[in-house]
Design an enzyme around this catalytic site. Sequence first.
Site, mmCIF file in Angstrom:
data_model
loop_
_atom_site.group_PDB
_atom_site.id
_atom_site.type_symbol
_atom_site.label_atom_id
_atom_site.label_comp_id
_atom_site.label_asym_id
_atom_site.label_seq_id
_atom_site.Cartn_x
_atom_site.Cartn_y
_atom_site.Cartn_z
ATOM 1 N N HIS A 66 10.538 -30.976 -46.918
ATOM 2 C CA HIS A 66 11.625 -31.449 -47.800
ATOM 3 C C HIS A 66 12.825 -31.774 -47.340
ATOM 4 C CE1 HIS A 66 13.559 -31.304 -51.501
ATOM 5 N NE2 HIS A 66 12.691 -31.500 -52.356
ATOM 6 N N PRO A 67 13.146 -32.775 -47.664
ATOM 7 C CA PRO A 67 14.855 -32.945 -47.151
ATOM 8 C C PRO A 67 15.833 -31.960 -47.481
ATOM 9 C CG PRO A 67 14.285 -34.507 -48.939
ATOM 10 C CD PRO A 67 12.973 -33.761 -48.546
#
Length: 383
Positions: free
Chosen positions: A229-230
């Site tokens: 996930h960023p």
Amino acid sequence: MSAPLEGIVVADFSRVLAGPLATMTLADLGARVIKVERPGTGDDTRAWGPPYADSGMTTYFESANRGKESVALDLTDPGDRDRAHELIARSDVVIENFRPGLFAALGFDWERLSEDHPGLVYASVSGFGLGEGAALPGYDFVAQAVGGLMHITGEAGGDAMKAGVALVDVLTGKDAVIGILAALRRRERTGRGSKIEVNLLSSLQAALVNQVSAHLGAGVEPGRLGNRHPSIAPYESLQCADAPIAVACGNDAQFARMTQELGRPELAADPRFARNPDRVRHRAALVQELESALAEGPAGVWAERLNRVGVAAGVVNTIGEGIALAERLGLEPVQEARGADGRRSRQIRSPLRWTPEIPVRPAAPPRLGEHDPAIRAWLDAAR
């Protein structure tokens, strides 16, 4: 309890996936859906095999067409075109995904139909809208590519990848249902129908949520991160002794419980990992520390232990294993739809659950023109 859409008639002139998924949802909610198909060939997906179901139909077609009736009409034939107009006159909703302009050229334009049938809800599904993008063919794979989804899907430094299912078609079908239901509600108040337009590109871009917001709000062009996930860590797949697990650690308290369960509580106090922004910045070092602990046991055991302390984790299942999990959880994911000839079709159940239960027992996906005699007689009676 009657079904929510009992008494609603839907004329379904769509094919392949986005439109048929929308109308199947309406059928699940109690609407009568009459699927209009080309004589001889029918919906394109009738030929998209293997695999084939026990009925001999492709499983692709069966995935989006339960609960419908099928009539084969040649819209270039004056008699059949008149029947199609009569069907629309008797319908509350019409949905089409012809190449933009073609349905209108056959005499089924919104302006004329709405004048003749003021309460009609008309839904148009396209690939790239009815303006400058009208000439572009609308296929999910291409929409994933040009809309940006493939650019953020795949391993960092690797090739851009599509999702493992025609996700944009699915999203667009659900958007079409939302619009149709809202238009029916509006019609209750005003007596007037509406035209709804949805397209693959717009549905995809609306579904990019935080990724498109990062671009619009912060000038960030998201890239491929694999399963990471960023903005959250750890929120990715982590290798255990035998296989990876997916871990979604949503806040600092969950991370502290995770480290305690792994026997590494000192990681929660480490300045590199104490807060989520720190963990995102030092993700590589964090993953190395976590995987060294996870290497002490198998994925299934770690998933159970982490879930027990409130940290979301799960092994990477096959589709069959995912269905088995849903069955163990009591979600009853599979239902059996039956045809008039006794054939059976195993289907994934609608995700909607109602209390009291909706009294809709889905019919098996129809054979091409299965309901021709009855529907033609019904339409011809008014001519």
